[in-house]
Design a protein around this motif. Structure first.
Motif, PDB file in Angstrom:
ATOM      1  N   ASN A 185       0.814  -1.216   0.000  1.00 29.80           N
ATOM      2  CA  ASN A 185       0.000   0.000   0.000  1.00 29.80           C
ATOM      3  C   ASN A 185       0.848   1.268   0.000  1.00 29.80           C
ATOM      4  O   ASN A 185       0.725   2.118  -0.888  1.00 29.80           O
ATOM      5  CB  ASN A 185      -0.943  -0.022   1.213  1.00 29.80           C
ATOM      6  N   SER A 186       1.731   1.410   0.981  1.00 30.78           N
ATOM      7  CA  SER A 186       2.563   2.612   1.055  1.00 30.78           C
ATOM      8  C   SER A 186       3.533   2.701  -0.108  1.00 30.78           C
ATOM      9  O   SER A 186       4.041   3.783  -0.413  1.00 30.78           O
ATOM     10  CB  SER A 186       3.342   2.641   2.373  1.00 30.78           C
ATOM     11  N   GLY A 187       3.811   1.583  -0.742  1.00 36.98           N
ATOM     12  CA  GLY A 187       4.706   1.551  -1.895  1.00 36.98           C
ATOM     13  C   GLY A 187       3.988   1.691  -3.217  1.00 36.98           C
ATOM     14  O   GLY A 187       4.479   1.230  -4.252  1.00 36.98           O
ATOM     15  N   GLY A 188       2.811   2.290  -3.211  1.00 38.81           N
ATOM     16  CA  GLY A 188       2.116   2.576  -4.455  1.00 38.81           C
ATOM     17  C   GLY A 188       1.137   1.509  -4.892  1.00 38.81           C
ATOM     18  O   GLY A 188       0.797   1.432  -6.073  1.00 38.81           O
ATOM     19  N   GLY A 189       0.681   0.671  -3.951  1.00 35.60           N
ATOM     20  CA  GLY A 189      -0.238  -0.399  -4.334  1.00 35.60           C
ATOM     21  C   GLY A 189       0.406  -1.414  -5.259  1.00 35.60           C
ATOM     22  O   GLY A 189      -0.279  -2.104  -6.019  1.00 35.60           O
ATOM     23  N   GLN A 190       1.741  -1.516  -5.177  1.00 31.74           N
ATOM     24  CA  GLN A 190       2.477  -2.406  -6.071  1.00 31.74           C
ATOM     25  C   GLN A 190       2.446  -3.853  -5.561  1.00 31.74           C
ATOM     26  O   GLN A 190       2.493  -4.099  -4.356  1.00 31.74           O
ATOM     27  CB  GLN A 190       3.921  -1.931  -6.210  1.00 31.74           C
ATOM     28  N   PRO A 191       2.386  -4.812  -6.480  1.00 28.36           N
ATOM     29  CA  PRO A 191       2.270  -6.213  -6.065  1.00 28.36           C
ATOM     30  C   PRO A 191       3.595  -6.837  -5.655  1.00 28.36           C
ATOM     31  O   PRO A 191       4.681  -6.323  -5.946  1.00 28.36           O
ATOM     32  CB  PRO A 191       1.737  -6.889  -7.337  1.00 28.36           C
ATOM     33  N   VAL A 192       3.456  -7.967  -4.978  1.00 31.68           N
ATOM     34  CA  VAL A 192       4.582  -8.791  -4.541  1.00 31.68           C
ATOM     35  C   VAL A 192       4.507 -10.102  -5.314  1.00 31.68           C
ATOM     36  O   VAL A 192       3.432 -10.705  -5.429  1.00 31.68           O
ATOM     37  CB  VAL A 192       4.511  -9.052  -3.029  1.00 31.68           C
ATOM     38  N   SER A 193       5.621 -10.563  -5.834  1.00 28.50           N
ATOM     39  CA  SER A 193       5.622 -11.803  -6.611  1.00 28.50           C
ATOM     40  C   SER A 193       5.557 -13.016  -5.701  1.00 28.50           C
ATOM     41  O   SER A 193       5.964 -12.973  -4.533  1.00 28.50           O
ATOM     42  CB  SER A 193       6.882 -11.885  -7.484  1.00 28.50           C
ATOM     43  N   MET A 194       5.053 -14.118  -6.243  1.00 27.17           N
ATOM     44  CA  MET A 194       5.031 -15.362  -5.488  1.00 27.17           C
ATOM     45  C   MET A 194       6.453 -15.830  -5.198  1.00 27.17           C
ATOM     46  O   MET A 194       6.729 -16.375  -4.111  1.00 27.17           O
ATOM     47  CB  MET A 194       4.263 -16.441  -6.249  1.00 27.17           C
ATOM     48  N   ALA A 195       7.349 -15.611  -6.134  1.00 28.94           N
ATOM     49  CA  ALA A 195       8.747 -16.005  -5.923  1.00 28.94           C
ATOM     50  C   ALA A 195       9.337 -15.272  -4.731  1.00 28.94           C
ATOM     51  O   ALA A 195      10.069 -15.861  -3.913  1.00 28.94           O
ATOM     52  CB  ALA A 195       9.561 -15.731  -7.182  1.00 28.94           C
ATOM     53  N   ASN A 196       9.035 -13.987  -4.604  1.00 26.35           N
ATOM     54  CA  ASN A 196       9.552 -13.203  -3.477  1.00 26.35           C
ATOM     55  C   ASN A 196       8.962 -13.695  -2.161  1.00 26.35           C
ATOM     56  O   ASN A 196       9.680 -13.839  -1.159  1.00 26.35           O
ATOM     57  CB  ASN A 196       9.235 -11.723  -3.697  1.00 26.35           C
ATOM     58  N   ILE A 197       7.667 -13.983  -2.149  1.00 19.61           N
ATOM     59  CA  ILE A 197       7.020 -14.506  -0.942  1.00 19.61           C
ATOM     60  C   ILE A 197       7.653 -15.845  -0.551  1.00 19.61           C
ATOM     61  O   ILE A 197       7.969 -16.085   0.618  1.00 19.61           O
ATOM     62  CB  ILE A 197       5.507 -14.664  -1.176  1.00 19.61           C
ATOM     63  N   ARG A 198       7.876 -16.683  -1.532  1.00 14.91           N
ATOM     64  CA  ARG A 198       8.475 -17.992  -1.288  1.00 14.91           C
ATOM     65  C   ARG A 198       9.890 -17.854  -0.734  1.00 14.91           C
ATOM     66  O   ARG A 198      10.271 -18.542   0.235  1.00 14.91           O
ATOM     67  CB  ARG A 198       8.485 -18.785  -2.598  1.00 14.91           C
ATOM     68  N   ASN A 199      10.667 -16.956  -1.319  1.00 17.78           N
ATOM     69  CA  ASN A 199      12.057 -16.776  -0.888  1.00 17.78           C
ATOM     70  C   ASN A 199      12.146 -16.155   0.507  1.00 17.78           C
ATOM     71  O   ASN A 199      13.008 -16.538   1.320  1.00 17.78           O
ATOM     72  CB  ASN A 199      12.810 -15.907  -1.889  1.00 17.78           C
ATOM     73  N   VAL A 200      11.281 -15.180   0.783  1.00 12.80           N
ATOM     74  CA  VAL A 200      11.288 -14.564   2.110  1.00 12.80           C
ATOM     75  C   VAL A 200      10.884 -15.588   3.166  1.00 12.80           C
ATOM     76  O   VAL A 200      11.466 -15.639   4.257  1.00 12.80           O
ATOM     77  CB  VAL A 200      10.351 -13.331   2.133  1.00 12.80           C
ATOM     78  N   LYS A 201       9.910 -16.418   2.848  1.00 15.38           N
ATOM     79  CA  LYS A 201       9.524 -17.486   3.778  1.00 15.38           C
ATOM     80  C   LYS A 201      10.708 -18.418   4.056  1.00 15.38           C
ATOM     81  O   LYS A 201      10.949 -18.813   5.212  1.00 15.38           O
ATOM     82  CB  LYS A 201       8.352 -18.279   3.189  1.00 15.38           C
ATOM     83  N   LYS A 202      11.462 -18.753   3.018  1.00 19.73           N
ATOM     84  CA  LYS A 202      12.620 -19.645   3.193  1.00 19.73           C
ATOM     85  C   LYS A 202      13.662 -19.018   4.104  1.00 19.73           C
ATOM     86  O   LYS A 202      14.236 -19.682   4.982  1.00 19.73           O
ATOM     87  CB  LYS A 202      13.220 -19.966   1.822  1.00 19.73           C
ATOM     88  N   ILE A 203      13.913 -17.728   3.913  1.00 17.03           N
ATOM     89  CA  ILE A 203      14.875 -17.023   4.767  1.00 17.03           C
ATOM     90  C   ILE A 203      14.387 -17.030   6.211  1.00 17.03           C
ATOM     91  O   ILE A 203      15.147 -17.334   7.146  1.00 17.03           O
ATOM     92  CB  ILE A 203      15.088 -15.577   4.269  1.00 17.03           C
ATOM     93  N   CYS A 204      13.110 -16.696   6.418  1.00 13.34           N
ATOM     94  CA  CYS A 204      12.554 -16.652   7.767  1.00 13.34           C
ATOM     95  C   CYS A 204      12.630 -18.023   8.438  1.00 13.34           C
ATOM     96  O   CYS A 204      12.996 -18.133   9.621  1.00 13.34           O
ATOM     97  CB  CYS A 204      11.113 -16.172   7.723  1.00 13.34           C
ATOM     98  N   SER A 205      12.296 -19.054   7.699  1.00 16.15           N
ATOM     99  CA  SER A 205      12.336 -20.413   8.266  1.00 16.15           C
ATOM    100  C   SER A 205      13.752 -20.777   8.685  1.00 16.15           C
ATOM    101  O   SER A 205      13.952 -21.431   9.720  1.00 16.15           O
ATOM    102  CB  SER A 205      11.813 -21.418   7.244  1.00 16.15           C
ATOM    103  N   GLY A 206      14.732 -20.355   7.891  1.00 16.06           N
ATOM    104  CA  GLY A 206      16.120 -20.654   8.207  1.00 16.06           C
ATOM    105  C   GLY A 206      16.586 -20.033   9.512  1.00 16.06           C
ATOM    106  O   GLY A 206      17.479 -20.565  10.185  1.00 16.06           O
ATOM    107  N   TYR A 207      15.993 -18.922   9.896  1.00 14.86           N
ATOM    108  CA  TYR A 207      16.375 -18.237  11.133  1.00 14.86           C
ATOM    109  C   TYR A 207      15.345 -18.410  12.249  1.00 14.86           C
ATOM    110  O   TYR A 207      15.499 -17.837  13.333  1.00 14.86           O
ATOM    111  CB  TYR A 207      16.556 -16.740  10.864  1.00 14.86           C
TER     112      TYR A 207
END
Length: 470
Positions: A185-207
């Protein structure tokens, strides 16, 4: 066909009361140059927010009549729960009266001094509830998202390298949560890719860091994934949404956005211990867990809205309408955050009003002039909303100075869009006459809701002196 048609018929109408320019000038002055303080009846086209302002469908109104108002164990809750569980596959679902209630509950439990909550970009109420808890909210937006004029498919993404660097710098134990806002929203209503969501989840799980979704506009985000990300073109919006939620440990949602409801929200998660803590706070602050501050009829409207929002025909119309407005502005070279987002068009006030310095709040000034010019009410997303002060009281400005024109769902027609475009074009041609603003009164948190302003007379006096010299 080139013509955009609304994929619905209008069965009820609400009058718009028109005002003159001189009336709007006085009304804005009485509102201390803050469009939030205007009365809604004095606004011609209200684009302040898409939150709770949309038109409900005939099926939603019918569902309202089925509302079970039992204090405990309402059948309306179980329908609400079933629809959300089908969408998210999360077992623990708590209704709340709106999104910020979910944020308040969640961050009062997981926040606190010395803790960090990381995001692609936090919106105003999310950041405020984080900060009230004593924690610090940090935005880690991808580099392309920081360039308003750059065309890129997923400018709402989180910077994955910056995320790992921040975790390693501060320590995983100090990171309460990573929460991804979709769309950004604050970034202009711009979308997030599924790849980015998947990668961020992987990083979070690792830590071992919980990963949540701020799901206010999940369906709009899923439409962008379907149309822009390879591999999703043949999948339904519901299937894409189900995959998106499958990567999350939990989510919060204001149902006032992508559920077409006038009020309501929920939080959902997999962690039973966290859910139990949230439920305890919910009982104290919102109500019994099967109504959570909502009437049974609201639960029914939300459940129906969540079923309707994944209809692709509607989403195609919704996204295309915002793009159409951008195309009208492109003809005049008017600067806005590109490409157009899902729920709103964001004017780039820095480029629109380059003569106004950031400490005189160009986006707030542009908001005010849009109202004076044509009765259009938008909202500032810049240094009024997100600016801070250094120890000496000097403004630390926001990264961008934007004016968000957020379109309520199923509410305005294409002729309303044409009118908004005409107002912006007229204003752009006379933009050199617009002056900045000075804050005269503000609150420590969410100051943009109630702040008061006055015109920057310094610029006016300088112009008068220059005219006399000539």
């Amino acid at each position: 066909m080139k013509t955009i048609i609304e994929p619905f018929r209008i069965k009820s109408v609400e009058p718009i009361f028109l005002t003159s320019r001189s009336e709007r000038e006085q009304l804005l002055q009485d509102a201390h140059f803050n469009p939030f303080l205007l009365r809604a009846k004095d606004v011609t086209i209200d684009l302040l927010t898409d939150s709770g302002t949309g038109a409900m469908s005939s099926n939603q109104w019918a569902a309202i009549m089925r509302g079970d108002e039992s204090y405990a164990g309402s059948e309306s809750f179980y329908r609400f729960e079933s629809v959300i569980r089908n969408l998210t596959a999360m077992p623990f679902i708590l209704p709340v009266h709106q999104g910020r209630a979910a944020e308040k509950i969640l961050f009062s439990i997981i926040g606190g001094p010395g803790k960090y909550v990381l995001s692609n970009t936090l919106f105003d109420t999310t950041r405020a509830n984080i900060e009230v808890s004593g924690a610090t909210g940090v935005d880690l937006l991808c580099p392309e998202g920081k360039q308003p004029s750059l065309i890129a498919p997923f400018k709402g993404n989180m910077d994955e390298a910056a995320l790992e660097n921040f975790i390693n710098d501060k320590g995983a134990g100090n990171i309460s949560m990573v929460i991804m806002t979709v769309t950004n929203n604050s970034g202009g209503g711009q979308p997030v890719s599924m790849a980015n969501i998947r990668n961020v989840k992987k990083i979070c799980s690792g830590y071992g860091i919980p990963f949540f979704i701020d799901a206010c506009r999940f369906a709009e985000n899923c439409y962008f994934i379907k149309t822009r990300e390879p591999g999703f073109q043949d999948r339904s919006i519901l299937e894409i949404a189900q995959e998106l939620f499958s990567y999350a440990d939990g989510c919060t949602m204001s149902a006032k956005k992508d559920a077409f409801a006038n009020i309501g929200g929920f939080m959902a998660m997999h962690n039973k211990a966290l859910a139990d803590e949230c439920r305890n706070v919910l009982i104290i602050t919102e109500g019994f867990p099967t109504y959570g501050g909502l009437a049974g009829r609201d639960l029914e409207a939300i459940a129906t809205g969540l079923e309707e929002i994944v209809q692709e025909d509607y989403l195609a119309y919704r996204i295309r309408s915002i793009a159409y407005l951008g195309e009208q502005l492109d003809k005049e070279g008017i600067p806005y955050l590109k490409p157009t987002g899902g729920h709103a068009l964001y004017l780039d006030a820095k480029a629109f009003l380059p003569h106004i310095p950031v400490d005189k709040y160009p986006a707030q000034a542009l908001c005010c002039q849009l109202y004076i010019e044509g009765g259009v009410r938008g909202v500032e997303i810049g240094s009024v909303m997100f600016g801070k002060y250094d120890p000496d009281g000097k403004l630390i400005p926001a990264a961008n100075e934007l004016v968000r024109l957020a379109f309520p769902r199923r509410m305005y027609t294409q002729s309303h869009l044409d009118y908004v475009a005409e107002v912006i074009v007229q204003l752009y041609h006379s933009r050199s006459r617009i002056t900045g603003l000075i804050i005269t009164e503000e609150t420590p948190y969410l100051r943009h809701f109630t702040a008061k302003f006055k015109p920057d007379t310094t610029k006016i006096l300088q112009d008068d002196l220059q005219h006399i010299a000539l």
